[in-house]
Design a protein around this motif. Structure first.
Motif, short mmCIF file in Angstrom:
data_model
loop_
_atom_site.label_atom_id
_atom_site.label_comp_id
_atom_site.label_asym_id
_atom_site.label_seq_id
_atom_site.Cartn_x
_atom_site.Cartn_y
_atom_site.Cartn_z
N ASP A 107 0.85 -1.17 0.12
CA ASP A 107 0.07 -0.12 -0.02
C ASP A 107 0.87 1.23 -0.04
O ASP A 107 0.36 2.40 0.19
CB ASP A 107 -1.17 0.05 1.31
CG ASP A 107 -0.33 -0.01 2.63
OD1 ASP A 107 0.95 0.05 2.59
OD2 ASP A 107 -0.94 -0.22 3.76
N GLY A 108 2.24 1.33 -0.27
CA GLY A 108 3.17 2.26 -0.47
C GLY A 108 3.71 2.95 0.69
O GLY A 108 4.42 3.82 0.64
N ALA A 109 3.71 2.18 1.89
CA ALA A 109 4.34 2.64 3.06
C ALA A 109 5.73 1.98 3.14
O ALA A 109 5.98 1.17 2.41
CB ALA A 109 3.72 1.98 4.50
N VAL A 110 6.78 2.86 3.74
CA VAL A 110 8.05 2.42 3.65
C VAL A 110 8.01 0.96 4.43
O VAL A 110 7.45 0.96 5.68
CB VAL A 110 8.95 3.51 4.19
CG1 VAL A 110 10.13 2.81 4.57
CG2 VAL A 110 9.04 4.49 3.66
N ARG A 111 8.90 -0.07 4.27
CA ARG A 111 8.81 -1.25 4.82
C ARG A 111 9.82 -0.99 6.29
O ARG A 111 10.61 -0.19 6.07
CB ARG A 111 9.47 -2.37 4.06
CG ARG A 111 8.23 -3.07 3.13
CD ARG A 111 8.77 -4.05 2.29
NE ARG A 111 9.82 -4.71 2.58
CZ ARG A 111 10.87 -5.34 1.71
NH1 ARG A 111 10.81 -5.49 0.67
NH2 ARG A 111 11.84 -6.00 2.37
N GLY A 124 6.10 11.91 6.95
CA GLY A 124 5.12 11.37 5.77
C GLY A 124 5.20 9.90 6.04
O GLY A 124 4.43 9.17 5.04
N LEU A 125 5.63 9.32 6.96
CA LEU A 125 5.45 7.56 7.21
C LEU A 125 3.85 7.39 7.47
O LEU A 125 3.24 8.23 7.92
CB LEU A 125 6.30 7.42 8.47
CG LEU A 125 7.83 7.40 8.00
CD1 LEU A 125 8.64 6.83 9.39
CD2 LEU A 125 8.21 6.37 6.81
N THR A 126 3.49 6.39 7.29
CA THR A 126 2.03 6.05 7.15
C THR A 126 1.58 4.81 7.82
O THR A 126 0.30 4.43 7.84
CB THR A 126 1.26 6.15 5.90
OG1 THR A 126 2.12 4.97 5.13
CG2 THR A 126 1.62 7.34 4.93
#
Length: 287
Positions: free
Chosen positions: A88-92, A114-116
């Motif tokens: 879903d586009g979040a940083v792993r 900006g982390l989600t």
């Protein structure tokens, strides 16, 4: 009775002058911003440019890999590294050795803009703490604060130079309750609980109970991206050698007064967070 704090004024800041590094860009330190997602790269951009405007010598951005190319064009002054993403586009939370190496070499690491995703942010935060040198300063914002609230002892007793930059919602998570009206007292409680300097809406506190407040902030600062600017501004001041409490007080003042400087052009609530960036150097220089 309201908590006692000192008002942050130009006179106070002049007596607490910022370091002025001499030499090349390395003398002004390296800031690494870790954040972003596929849908929020702007937060990393704002924080990174604010760090440069505050005096950082070298800027590195680590963000979701799908945004790295565009960020490198938007911020040509920075080294930009793409981090693996979730579906879903979040940083792993397991970005590998590249990020670990950047953290180890940075003077300041700002985590959160900006982390989600709370779970992956918690993994990133632990990676940063594991890889960072003992003298590396940390700025924790946004989802990094949410992750910290789930591990409240993570920083306690570490001796690290850390500044937390919560808004009222993030303060609620960190406190485990709604903040009261006395934000000086809430900042002092958070600083003691998490063993870090806290900057809460212009209310700055240290773990040993010292406190300051910035009184000129206005409604216009309550706009998307403004908190990212404040976090980057803080990181830039730390990078040039300010101690955490000093950086937090100067950042609170520079953030607020940069907003004031925009009011004649845009009104009290019409300016954008990115327009704060160009005001930062002049505001700092004219204290």
């Amino acid at each position: 009775m309201p908590s006692r704090s000192d008002v942050i004024t130009p006179a106070l800041l002049r007596d607490w002058a910022l370091p002025v590094p001499t030499g090349g860009k390395e003398a002004r330190g390296t800031v690494l911003v870790v954040g972003g997602s596929r849908f929020t790269p702007g937060a990393v951009l704002l924080a990174g440019v604010a760090a440069l405007r505050a005096g950082a010598g070298v800027l590195q951005l680590a963000a979701a890999e799908s945004t790295a190319a565009s960020l490198s064009i938007q911020v040509p002054e920075a080294l930009v590294v793409g981090l693996p993403e979730t579906g879903d586009g979040a940083v792993r939370g397991d970005p590998g050795d590249l990020l670990r190496g950047l953290v180890a070499e940075a003077d300041v690491v700002a985590v959160g803009p900006g982390l989600t995703d709370i779970e992956t942010t918690g993994e990133l935060l632990r990676l940063v703490l594991d890889a960072a040198g003992r003298e590396t300063a940390l700025v924790l914002d946004a989802y990094a604060l949410g992750a910290l609230s789930h591990a409240p002892d993570l920083l306690v007793g570490s001796g690290r130079k850390v500044v937390l930059t919560p808004n009222l919602t993030e303060a609620k998570h960190l406190l485990g309750r709604d903040p009261g009206d006395d934000l000086d007292a809430e900042a002092v409680e958070l600083a003691g609980r998490y063993d870090a300097v806290v900057s809460l809406y212009g209310h700055v506190a240290t773990p040993d109970g010292r406190a300051w407040r910035e009184e000129s902030g206005d409604a216009g600062l309550g706009t998307s991206g403004s908190g990212d600017v404040r976090s980057g501004l803080l990181a830039g001041l730390l990078s040039r050698g300010a101690d955490p409490a000093q950086a937090a007080c100067w950042a609170a003042f520079a953030h607020a007064v940069s907003g004031q400087r925009l009011v004649p052009r845009y009104g009290r609530i019409g300016f954008l967070a990115r327009e704060l960036l160009d005001e930062i150097p002049y505001t700092i220089a004219t204290v």
